[in-house]
Design an enzyme around this catalytic site. Sequence first.
Site, PDB file in Angstrom:
ATOM      1  N   THR A 154      46.106  33.715  74.447  1.00  0.00           N
ATOM      2  CA  THR A 154      46.411  32.368  73.952  1.00  0.00           C
ATOM      3  C   THR A 154      47.540  31.725  74.744  1.00  0.00           C
ATOM      4  OG1 THR A 154      45.634  32.889  71.750  1.00  0.00           O
ATOM      5  CG2 THR A 154      47.222  31.120  71.898  1.00  0.00           C
ATOM      6  N   TYR A 195      40.411  26.467  70.582  1.00  0.00           N
ATOM      7  CA  TYR A 195      40.759  26.520  72.004  1.00  0.00           C
ATOM      8  C   TYR A 195      40.097  27.732  72.628  1.00  0.00           C
ATOM      9  CZ  TYR A 195      43.737  30.352  70.619  1.00  0.00           C
ATOM     10  OH  TYR A 195      44.171  31.546  70.124  1.00  0.00           O
ATOM     11  N   SER A 238      42.369  38.803  74.762  1.00  0.00           N
ATOM     12  CA  SER A 238      42.634  40.248  74.752  1.00  0.00           C
ATOM     13  C   SER A 238      41.659  41.009  73.859  1.00  0.00           C
ATOM     14  CB  SER A 238      44.077  40.546  74.376  1.00  0.00           C
ATOM     15  OG  SER A 238      44.313  40.324  73.018  1.00  0.00           O
ATOM     16  N   THR A 288      47.461  38.326  72.051  1.00  0.00           N
ATOM     17  CA  THR A 288      48.177  39.056  70.996  1.00  0.00           C
ATOM     18  C   THR A 288      47.280  40.038  70.242  1.00  0.00           C
ATOM     19  OG1 THR A 288      47.790  37.295  69.389  1.00  0.00           O
ATOM     20  CG2 THR A 288      49.841  37.197  70.670  1.00  0.00           C
ATOM     21  N   ASP A 289      45.945  39.837  70.307  1.00  0.00           N
ATOM     22  CA  ASP A 289      45.041  40.675  69.503  1.00  0.00           C
ATOM     23  C   ASP A 289      45.184  42.164  69.813  1.00  0.00           C
ATOM     24  OD1 ASP A 289      44.132  38.303  68.518  1.00  0.00           O
ATOM     25  OD2 ASP A 289      42.106  38.436  69.331  1.00  0.00           O
ATOM     26  N   LYS A 335      50.402  43.887  65.290  1.00  0.00           N
ATOM     27  CA  LYS A 335      50.160  42.512  64.832  1.00  0.00           C
ATOM     28  C   LYS A 335      49.825  42.567  63.349  1.00  0.00           C
ATOM     29  CE  LYS A 335      47.550  38.354  66.034  1.00  0.00           C
ATOM     30  NZ  LYS A 335      46.568  37.717  66.927  1.00  0.00           N
ATOM     31  N   GLU A 375      46.347  66.151  51.339  1.00  0.00           N
ATOM     32  CA  GLU A 375      45.261  66.440  50.385  1.00  0.00           C
ATOM     33  C   GLU A 375      44.060  67.054  51.104  1.00  0.00           C
ATOM     34  OE1 GLU A 375      44.304  63.614  47.156  1.00  0.00           O
ATOM     35  OE2 GLU A 375      45.912  62.382  47.995  1.00  0.00           O
TER      36      GLU A 375
HETATM   37  N1  ASP Z   1      42.410  36.070  70.831  1.00  0.00           N
HETATM   38  C1  ASP Z   1      43.662  35.824  71.495  1.00  0.00           C
HETATM   39  C2  ASP Z   1      43.918  37.002  72.404  1.00  0.00           C
HETATM   40  O1  ASP Z   1      44.306  38.041  71.981  1.00  0.00           O
HETATM   41  C3  ASP Z   1      44.742  35.618  70.529  1.00  0.00           C
HETATM   42  C4  ASP Z   1      46.125  35.456  71.114  1.00  0.00           C
HETATM   43  O2  ASP Z   1      46.372  35.633  72.277  1.00  0.00           O
HETATM   44  O3  ASP Z   1      47.032  35.118  70.331  1.00  0.00           O
HETATM   45  O4  ASP Z   1      43.718  36.891  73.553  1.00  0.00           O
END
Ligand code: ASP
Length: 347
Positions: free
Chosen positions: A31, A44, A77, A110-111, A183, A304
């Site tokens: 992103t 986007y 990602s 971020t994924d 995340k 367990e």
């Molecule tokens: N789908 C995006 C990615 O991981 C989300 C992000 O970058 O925040 O590339």
Amino acid sequence: MRALKFLAIVLFGATIAWAKPTIYILATGGTIAGGGAGELGTNYTSGTVTVDKLIAAVPEINKIATIKGEQISNIGSQEMNNEVWLKLAKRANELLKSGKADGIVITHGTDTMEETAYFLDLVVKSDKPIVLVGAMRNSDSLSADGPLNLFNAVNVAMSKDSVGKGVMVVMNDEIHAAREVTKTNTTSVDTFKSPNTGKIGTVFYGKVKFYMAPTRKHTKNSAFDIAKIESLPRVDIIYNHSNDDPDFVNTAVANGAKGIINAGMGNGNPYPSVLEALSEAVKKGVIVVRDSRVGSGETTAGGEVDDSKYGFLTSDNLNAQKARVLLMVALATTNDKDKIQKYFLTH
Ligand code: ASP
């Protein structure tokens, strides 16, 4: 007198220029490189902006460091794969080892940022800072967070205090250790947390402060070395739930998984039929690691489930996606179960 003053200014300038660290920005997409957004930036496409444009958007970083950009990939990602991981790790290793880079910033979606961060933390052999950074809002969005995150990441990558801290994630003014960070929110900028340990530092408009340091083995002290890894074996994650069935475990085994991370309920408890399928998988030579779907806390050996009876390993307090990374890296180098269990307790 004038000549002397001039000389002093030149020497001073030269010292400053000489002291500027070289930071490589290795761009992978995400992103932070997203654009083409609709109204307000909600819809986007990830990975459309190139590394040169990312750097040009934050001119302040050129004042504090010699910045060099390289495009490793340009993907969301969620498309991250072993090939890009190996390319990224080998390039980072080479740049740091050769002395070309004083620190590395990796722009990333971020994924799966936490997975790439932990992979690099396990395999890159350097004390120098490696920082992953991204954005929750794309570059066309209102209040895009990418530019300040990138500025902060460069500052962390050039800080002397970052040396020896392993791979870090810098987002939303916080510094997190690769092993711990995850995340936790699908859309909030305040999404990266380290549930078991907390963040290790903060970075406020470039001012870096550390409060803690990771103690598990990483980078230079890790048992693994990217120079010796050419491919990664298949390891699957099985997510457990009530009224479960063993089909996914059996499918993983039938399709050649060398390892299974079982994200069990609570303290890593599988549904009875899943437990049986996992036990059969072990008999076929698959390494089964008991983990939890909870997201924090240790999956305790022999809790367990009688792990020694079934031949299961346990993941300590790694979440399932991190446990998968460690098991892949471990299986790339050994099949020895005792060794692998030790890696889970030390890395
Ligand atoms: N789908 C995006 C990615 O991981 C989300 C992000 O970058 O925040 O590339």
